[in-house]
Write an enzyme that holds these catalytic residues in place. Structure first.
Site, PDB file in Angstrom:
ATOM      1  N   ALA A 204     -43.140 -42.092  23.083  1.00  0.00           N
ATOM      2  CA  ALA A 204     -42.082 -43.232  22.678  1.00  0.00           C
ATOM      3  C   ALA A 204     -42.027 -43.206  21.396  1.00  0.00           C
ATOM      4  O   ALA A 204     -42.954 -43.007  20.426  1.00  0.00           O
ATOM      5  CB  ALA A 204     -42.966 -44.480  23.286  1.00  0.00           C
ATOM      6  N   ASP A 205     -40.939 -44.076  21.033  1.00  0.00           N
ATOM      7  CA  ASP A 205     -40.976 -44.216  19.357  1.00  0.00           C
ATOM      8  C   ASP A 205     -40.040 -45.650  19.588  1.00  0.00           C
ATOM      9  O   ASP A 205     -38.946 -45.801  20.256  1.00  0.00           O
ATOM     10  CB  ASP A 205     -40.207 -43.312  18.716  1.00  0.00           C
ATOM     11  CG  ASP A 205     -40.190 -43.399  17.175  1.00  0.00           C
ATOM     12  OD1 ASP A 205     -41.192 -43.369  16.589  1.00  0.00           O
ATOM     13  OD2 ASP A 205     -39.131 -43.790  16.689  1.00  0.00           O
ATOM     14  N   THR A 206     -40.725 -46.667  18.737  1.00  0.00           N
ATOM     15  CA  THR A 206     -40.040 -48.159  18.744  1.00  0.00           C
ATOM     16  C   THR A 206     -39.440 -48.272  17.090  1.00  0.00           C
ATOM     17  O   THR A 206     -40.017 -47.931  16.400  1.00  0.00           O
ATOM     18  CB  THR A 206     -40.914 -48.887  19.013  1.00  0.00           C
ATOM     19  OG1 THR A 206     -41.573 -48.688  20.515  1.00  0.00           O
ATOM     20  CG2 THR A 206     -40.334 -50.559  18.980  1.00  0.00           C
TER      21      THR A 206
ATOM     22  N   GLY B  15     -37.447 -45.500  22.527  1.00  0.00           N
ATOM     23  CA  GLY B  15     -37.038 -44.186  23.039  1.00  0.00           C
ATOM     24  C   GLY B  15     -38.298 -43.837  23.661  1.00  0.00           C
ATOM     25  O   GLY B  15     -39.469 -43.819  23.283  1.00  0.00           O
TER      26      GLY B  15
END
Length: 158
Positions: free
Chosen positions: A33-35, A70
């Site tokens: 994940a990427d925020t 994501g």
């Protein structure tokens, strides 16, 4: 991140790159994940300095913004990639509140310079969407996708 691309597409691409860069066996499940935080079309990642953190918080003060995470799940040849979005509304913050919060150091490793699960919980007047997404992992969406991409993991067959 490529600022020329739409933020929702770019954060998904980054999460997929993270997942694909992870060494794995044929039966392994990789979750990445990427925020980011987006306000007025501007992407706010992790601040590099206390001054940058304070500037981000001033931008968010008294306004709505979007947290985008994501999420990528890889299992064998199955790939799922999605961007979860949550809307937050911050109350107006005083210069003193911002300075005190930045001085805690909490904002320095967080997209948008705040952690909703920490001191910034006092800043949020309203949230529309997944609270866990704001923390960086949309748990409900992850569970739904694991049911599709890797049901055997959830059923204990792995």
């Amino acid at each position: 991140m490529d600022p020329a691309l739409p933020p929702e597409a770019e954060v998904a691409r980054v999460s997929r790159c993270k997942a694909e860069a992870t060494p794995r066996g044929a039966d392994d499940v990789v979750i990445a994940a990427d925020t980011i935080v987006v306000c007025d079309g501007k992407i706010l990642g992790k601040p590099k300095t206390a001054e940058e953190a304070a500037a981000m918080l001033r931008l968010l003060s008294g306004r709505a913004h979007t947290v985008m995470t994501g999420l990528t799940v890889l299992h064998g040849d199955r790939v799922y990639c999605h961007t979860e979005q949550t809307q937050l509304h911050f109350r107006a913050l005083s210069a003193r509140e911002i300075a005190r919060y930045v001085a805690t150091g909490e904002p320095m490793d967080k997209a948008g310079a705040y952690g909703i699960q920490g001191g910034a919980a006092l800043f949020c007047e309203r949230i529309e969407g997944d609270y866990y997404n704001v923390m960086g992992l949309p748990v409900c969406r992850l569970y739904a996708e694991l049911r599709t991409v890797a049901p055997e993991i959830l059923e204990g067959r792995a």
